[in-house]
Design an enzyme around this catalytic site. Structure first.
Site, short mmCIF file in Angstrom:
data_model
loop_
_atom_site.label_atom_id
_atom_site.label_comp_id
_atom_site.label_asym_id
_atom_site.label_seq_id
_atom_site.Cartn_x
_atom_site.Cartn_y
_atom_site.Cartn_z
N ASN A 96 52.17 -6.53 9.77
CA ASN A 96 51.47 -5.59 10.64
C ASN A 96 52.29 -5.48 11.93
O ASN A 96 52.40 -6.45 12.68
CB ASN A 96 50.06 -6.13 10.90
CG ASN A 96 49.25 -5.28 11.86
OD1 ASN A 96 49.80 -4.56 12.69
ND2 ASN A 96 47.93 -5.38 11.77
N CYS A 114 47.14 -0.38 17.53
CA CYS A 114 47.02 0.17 16.18
C CYS A 114 46.89 1.70 16.16
O CYS A 114 47.38 2.36 15.25
CB CYS A 114 45.81 -0.45 15.50
SG CYS A 114 45.65 -2.23 15.82
N HIS A 161 47.43 2.96 9.60
CA HIS A 161 48.00 1.81 10.30
C HIS A 161 48.06 0.66 9.30
O HIS A 161 47.06 0.36 8.62
CB HIS A 161 47.12 1.45 11.50
CG HIS A 161 47.33 0.06 12.00
ND1 HIS A 161 48.58 -0.40 12.35
CD2 HIS A 161 46.48 -0.99 12.15
CE1 HIS A 161 48.48 -1.67 12.72
NE2 HIS A 161 47.22 -2.04 12.61
#
Lengths: 77, 339
Positions: B283, B104, B253
């Site tokens: 994601n 991340c 992120h």
């Protein structure tokens, strides 16, 4: 002027919003597992605790909660 | 660069039930995720993105002085994937190439490294490749991870300007105490692969996964984020000498929509400045910041300069934030890799 809303009442309100149930059907003794409390609910409770009560909830402690009263105890601590 | 195959909420409904799949999508903001087909690695997605970018910028491959590959899904245990990418991209043998194993926070770490390479004069042109095929590490039967993660590869070209470019400010950090909350526990050297570690069994909340699948404790991730990201943003703003009002866009992120909206509110960032790019890609770990820039800010960054606050945070725990002056860019965009 009415009575200030107590922590228990506020937590009941938060829980009702998170699991989308009628607030009137909840009590301190309500068992979380019986009202669809899941990992998303836990995250929502951490958010609500931060926003409404200024409390940083430890996920480990949250994971031990069985009833609404246990959640309220975290906030009252 | 994103793969063409998609995972949808409808697919998830078959495994988790329609109501749960919808509830998860409404919270995460993820309607679709891109899935790399068998045999396609993060490095392949990054290679395509890198080749395309070099072509569009008219950078001769042998003019790239350093290649940084950020990924947690490398081709091999060894050698470093960056070495293979140097050859596949036709970069010169004089090119420095190395991997950075971060998720991340990885893209911002990559930018920091690229900036340091330019500043040290070790490189004048850096190709930063960031990508992951996280769907390979996710159990399809784990509702904490399967609905969230998607695959993508990105390429960013960074060039030093004569006399130095605009200054970039970075704040970085680590807290390894959080490593157990976002981890693939087995399959490498600490806990080697075995029949037991490959066996998917029922875990918390009815999720089914093996110890070689990604485990994510969402509550711990969220608590970490609330604890670390607001001070991280405050710190990078302070060190850059700017306030939130000076920032044109904040690109976090792309962890999940609920978290990003909550963070924006907590930090008092105007909603319109906080970029959300999860809907079609999910994601994508280290690729999520550049992917969101390419899909949500492409026109803006092509047309003129912008002051961006970038912040990556998660697996490790590891975090990094930057305030950068960016644009007008010569090339930016998102393409689909046909399989």
């Amino acid at each position: 002027m009415g009575e200030p809303v107590g922590i228990i009442d506020q937590v009941l309100e938060v829980v009702a919003e998170i699991v989308e149930v009628d607030r009137a059907g909840l009590t301190e003794a309500t068992v979380l597992a019986e009202i669809g409390w899941d990992s998303l609910a836990a995250v929502s409770f951490i958010a609500a605790a931060d926003e409404r009560f200024g409390k940083a909830v430890a996920p480990k402690r949250l994971a031990t909660c069985v009833t609404v009263a246990d959640l309220a105890a975290i906030i009252q601590q | 660069m994103a793969p063409s195959a998609k995972g949808t909420v409808e697919d998830l409904a078959g495994r988790f039930g329609g109501a749960d799949a919808r509830k998860i999508a409404d919270s995460t903001g993820v309607e679709e995720r891109r899935l790399a087909p068998d045999g396609v690695c993060a490095s392949d997605l990054c290679q395509e993105a890198g080749s395309r970018l070099l072509r569009e910028l008219a950078w001769a491959p042998d003019s790239v002085d350093a290649l940084v590959f950020v990924s947690q899904t490398a081709d091999y245990a060894l050698p470093a994937t960056a070495c293979g990418l140097q050859q596949r991209l036709g970069l010169a043998p004089s090119c420095a190439a190395f991997d950075v194993s971060l998720g991340c926070s990885g893209y911002v770490y990559g930018l920091w490294l690229a900036g340091a390479l330019l500043q040290s004069r070790a490189a004048r042109r850096v190709l930063l490749l960031a990508g992951d095929t996280m769907t390979r590490l996710v159990s399809p039967f784990d509702r904490a991870t399967a609905p969230l993660f998607g695959d993508a590869g990105t390429a960013t070209a960074i060039e030093g300007l004569p006399g130095g470019g605009p200054s970039w400010t970075f704040v970085l950090g680590t807290d390894g105490a959080g490593q157990a909350h976002l981890i693939v526990p087995a399959g490498r050297f600490r806990q080697a692969s075995s029949e037991a570690t490959r066996n998917r069994t029922e875990r918390e909340g009815g999720n089914r996964r093996s110890d070689e699948d990604l485990f994510m404790d969402g509550a711990e991730v969220f608590a970490f984020t609330l604890r670390e990201v607001p001070p991280l943003v405050a710190s990078v703003l302070e060190q850059s000498g700017k306030t939130a009002a000076d920032i044109d866009y904040v690109v976090f992120h792309q962890a999940n929509q609920f978290m990003l909206r909550f963070l924006a509110k907590k930090i008092a960032l105007p909603k319109e400045k906080v970029v959300l790019g999860l809907k079609q890609f999910g994601n994508t770990t280290c690729a999520s910041i550049p992917l969101a820039m390419a899909t949500e800010l492409d026109a803006r960054l092509m047309s003129g300069p912008a002051t961006l606050l970038l912040a990556g945070f998660g697996v490790g725990w590891s975090w990094a934030a930057a305030v950068v002056e960016c644009g007008p860019l010569s090339s930016i965009g998102c393409t689909v890799m046909e399989s």
